[in-house]
Design an enzyme around this catalytic site. Structure first.
Site, PDB file in Angstrom:
ATOM      1  N   HIS A  58     -54.509  15.514   4.689  1.00 44.96           N
ATOM      2  CA  HIS A  58     -54.309  14.283   4.174  1.00 44.96           C
ATOM      3  C   HIS A  58     -55.482  13.553   3.631  1.00 44.96           C
ATOM      4  O   HIS A  58     -55.352  12.605   2.705  1.00 44.96           O
ATOM      5  CB  HIS A  58     -53.846  13.546   5.376  1.00 44.96           C
ATOM      6  CG  HIS A  58     -53.131  12.181   5.407  1.00 44.96           C
ATOM      7  ND1 HIS A  58     -52.305  11.708   6.236  1.00 44.96           N
ATOM      8  CD2 HIS A  58     -52.922  11.537   4.118  1.00 44.96           C
ATOM      9  CE1 HIS A  58     -51.604  10.470   5.760  1.00 44.96           C
ATOM     10  NE2 HIS A  58     -52.087  10.562   4.586  1.00 44.96           N
ATOM     11  N   PHE A  88     -42.068  -2.513  -8.781  1.00 47.96           N
ATOM     12  CA  PHE A  88     -41.221  -2.589  -9.866  1.00 47.96           C
ATOM     13  C   PHE A  88     -39.725  -2.651  -9.302  1.00 47.96           C
ATOM     14  O   PHE A  88     -38.817  -2.099 -10.282  1.00 47.96           O
ATOM     15  CB  PHE A  88     -41.398  -1.082 -10.189  1.00 47.96           C
ATOM     16  CG  PHE A  88     -42.713  -1.016 -11.250  1.00 47.96           C
ATOM     17  CD1 PHE A  88     -42.682  -1.379 -12.460  1.00 47.96           C
ATOM     18  CD2 PHE A  88     -43.762  -0.209 -10.803  1.00 47.96           C
ATOM     19  CE1 PHE A  88     -44.151  -1.480 -13.151  1.00 47.96           C
ATOM     20  CE2 PHE A  88     -44.943  -0.273 -11.513  1.00 47.96           C
ATOM     21  CZ  PHE A  88     -45.187  -0.780 -12.356  1.00 47.96           C
ATOM     22  N   ALA A  89     -39.566  -2.868  -8.000  1.00 49.57           N
ATOM     23  CA  ALA A  89     -38.317  -3.310  -7.500  1.00 49.57           C
ATOM     24  C   ALA A  89     -37.794  -4.365  -8.285  1.00 49.57           C
ATOM     25  O   ALA A  89     -38.184  -5.224  -9.351  1.00 49.57           O
ATOM     26  CB  ALA A  89     -38.250  -3.557  -6.111  1.00 49.57           C
ATOM     27  N   ARG A 102     -45.532   0.106  -4.726  1.00 45.54           N
ATOM     28  CA  ARG A 102     -45.104  -0.517  -3.322  1.00 45.54           C
ATOM     29  C   ARG A 102     -44.387  -1.553  -3.282  1.00 45.54           C
ATOM     30  O   ARG A 102     -44.671  -2.934  -2.984  1.00 45.54           O
ATOM     31  CB  ARG A 102     -46.651  -0.853  -2.754  1.00 45.54           C
ATOM     32  CG  ARG A 102     -47.550   0.280  -2.823  1.00 45.54           C
ATOM     33  CD  ARG A 102     -48.847  -0.160  -1.988  1.00 45.54           C
ATOM     34  NE  ARG A 102     -49.879   0.710  -2.278  1.00 45.54           N
ATOM     35  CZ  ARG A 102     -50.002   1.910  -1.421  1.00 45.54           C
ATOM     36  NH1 ARG A 102     -49.239   2.100  -0.598  1.00 45.54           N
ATOM     37  NH2 ARG A 102     -51.084   2.752  -1.632  1.00 45.54           N
ATOM     38  N   GLY A 103     -43.349  -1.586  -4.354  1.00 47.08           N
ATOM     39  CA  GLY A 103     -42.111  -2.310  -4.495  1.00 47.08           C
ATOM     40  C   GLY A 103     -42.475  -3.393  -5.530  1.00 47.08           C
ATOM     41  O   GLY A 103     -41.395  -4.263  -6.070  1.00 47.08           O
ATOM     42  N   TYR A 114     -48.379   8.425  10.552  1.00 49.76           N
ATOM     43  CA  TYR A 114     -47.402   7.460   9.933  1.00 49.76           C
ATOM     44  C   TYR A 114     -46.825   6.851  11.255  1.00 49.76           C
ATOM     45  O   TYR A 114     -45.933   7.439  12.059  1.00 49.76           O
ATOM     46  CB  TYR A 114     -46.557   7.926   9.129  1.00 49.76           C
ATOM     47  CG  TYR A 114     -46.857   8.386   7.799  1.00 49.76           C
ATOM     48  CD1 TYR A 114     -48.030   8.075   7.268  1.00 49.76           C
ATOM     49  CD2 TYR A 114     -46.047   9.006   6.880  1.00 49.76           C
ATOM     50  CE1 TYR A 114     -48.576   8.614   6.179  1.00 49.76           C
ATOM     51  CE2 TYR A 114     -46.289   9.496   5.765  1.00 49.76           C
ATOM     52  CZ  TYR A 114     -47.703   9.055   5.205  1.00 49.76           C
ATOM     53  OH  TYR A 114     -47.995   9.530   3.954  1.00 49.76           O
ATOM     54  N   PRO A 164     -44.529   5.505  -6.272  1.00 52.44           N
ATOM     55  CA  PRO A 164     -44.233   5.559  -7.576  1.00 52.44           C
ATOM     56  C   PRO A 164     -43.619   4.445  -8.239  1.00 52.44           C
ATOM     57  O   PRO A 164     -43.527   4.048  -9.427  1.00 52.44           O
ATOM     58  CB  PRO A 164     -43.023   6.789  -7.703  1.00 52.44           C
ATOM     59  CG  PRO A 164     -42.285   6.590  -6.306  1.00 52.44           C
ATOM     60  CD  PRO A 164     -43.642   6.467  -5.625  1.00 52.44           C
ATOM     61  N   LEU A 165     -43.254   3.353  -7.244  1.00 49.79           N
ATOM     62  CA  LEU A 165     -42.863   2.188  -7.545  1.00 49.79           C
ATOM     63  C   LEU A 165     -43.847   0.812  -7.257  1.00 49.79           C
ATOM     64  O   LEU A 165     -43.528  -0.104  -7.188  1.00 49.79           O
ATOM     65  CB  LEU A 165     -41.183   1.519  -6.839  1.00 49.79           C
ATOM     66  CG  LEU A 165     -40.076   2.776  -6.973  1.00 49.79           C
ATOM     67  CD1 LEU A 165     -39.018   2.386  -6.549  1.00 49.79           C
ATOM     68  CD2 LEU A 165     -40.130   2.779  -8.635  1.00 49.79           C
TER      69      LEU A 165
END
Length: 330
Positions: free
Chosen positions: A124, A210-211, A207-208, A56, A204-205
């Site tokens: 990984h 569900f924001a 990648r945004g 990362y 879980p969202l």
């Protein structure tokens, strides 16, 4: 916050963890200060699990966490990963699960994190030509040396999990899992439950997606993962936003935010499921954590799955370049 266990014999951690890929700028520029503020908020909210990886930002995420822990030791359980090799100039990547590579990368991660061991160490990506049983033997040696607590695998199949678990208990499996990424329901979530392995759900969202505020491709930076992700490319993005709009309305009808409801749905999949939303924002993290306080009824779960049935998403979850190394099944 409620607690969940990292495998049958592993430590208990918060039911919601924090994914730290964002600290390396995966979804836009950030700073060490902003990341430290997010870590402080996570601590205040009762989050005890941090999830990172050596690649990362080619060590950036681990370094940022390490600099925070130097002034704020304790509290967090740490999970990191190794097994991907990457050429920083060309972007080419390949997989190496050899004893020598994993050992050197684990040692480098411990230095960046400023600790003498991590609580969970993942492979990984599985190196397809190397027997997974051999890899487990390497990981067991790391355990005996006191360098790691439990071990796990990211993006593997149920069959691979069973092969590994037959050698020694696997603590956790990590895969993308959300309302719009449901492949783990085709055997992996069930295998983890049967074997008493934690299922750690990243993104879980979505990648945004569900924001509260829909992602705007015009704001995506050059390094933003979503720029080439099929679900965020038109016409798929517009179709996905239209499909998700009724879910967001339903969340508000329940007095919840879309993000917290998406997290609550995941937590309801089983007591072994641990979502790890990633964010650079303390306020967004607070929103996610509210999902742990939502207890969905069977009727509400059925309503959510009627609004967003499995397979509703337009576009693959990864492009051809992004999917390399992920084990597929079913």
């Amino acid at each position: 916050m409620q607690q969940r266990q990292l495998g049958k014999a592993g430590p208990h951690v918060s039911a919601i963890g924090l994914g730290c890929w964002n600290f390396a700028g995966a979804y836009g520029p950030t700073s060490e200060k902003e990341s430290h503020e997010t870590l402080a908020a996570a601590r205040d909210l009762g989050i005890t699990l941090l999830d990172t990886a050596n690649v990362y930002g080619m060590g950036v995420s681990e370094t940022v966490i390490g600099s925070y822990l130097r002034d704020n030791p304790g509290h967090f359980k740490l999970a990191t990963k190794a097994g991907i090799r990457r050429n920083p100039d060309s972007g080419e990547r390949w997989f190496d699960n050899s004893d020598e590579h994993l050992h050197s990368e684990l040692e480098a991660s411990l230095i960046r994190l400023g600790v003498d061991h991590v609580d969970l160490f993942y492979i990984h990506r599985r190196e397809a030509t190397r027997p997974i049983e051999e890899v487990v033997e390497t990981l067991q040696r790391f355990q005996r040396e006191g360098k790691i607590g439990g071990f796990g695998f990211s993006e593997i199949s149920p069959a691979s999990l069973r092969l590994a678990h037959a050698v020694a208990p696997v603590a956790a499996v990590q895969s993308e899992y959300s309302l719009w990424t449901r492949q783990p329901d085709l055997g992996l979530v069930q295998a983890c439950k049967e074997l008493e392995v934690a299922f750690v759900a990243f993104c879980p969202l979505g990648r945004g997606i569900f924001a509260d505020q829909a992602p705007d491709p015009a704001t995506f930076g050059k390094q933003d993962f979503r720029r080439s992700n099929p679900r965020f490319v038109e016409p798929n993005l517009s179709r996905n936003l239209a499909a998700i709009a009724p879910f967001k309305d339903y969340a508000r009808d329940l007095g919840a935010t879309p993000a917290s409801l998406a997290i609550a749905w995941l937590l309801a999949r089983g007591p072994h499921v641990i979502p790890i939303p990633g964010t650079r924002s303390a306020s967004h993290l607070t929103d996610c954590v509210q999902g742990a306080a939502i207890e969905l009824t069977p009727a509400q779960i059925a309503e959510i799955e009627q609004i967003l049935p499995a397979g509703f998403a337009h576009g693959d979850r990864y492009s051809a370049a992004q999917v390399i190394g992920v084990e597929t099944y079913c």
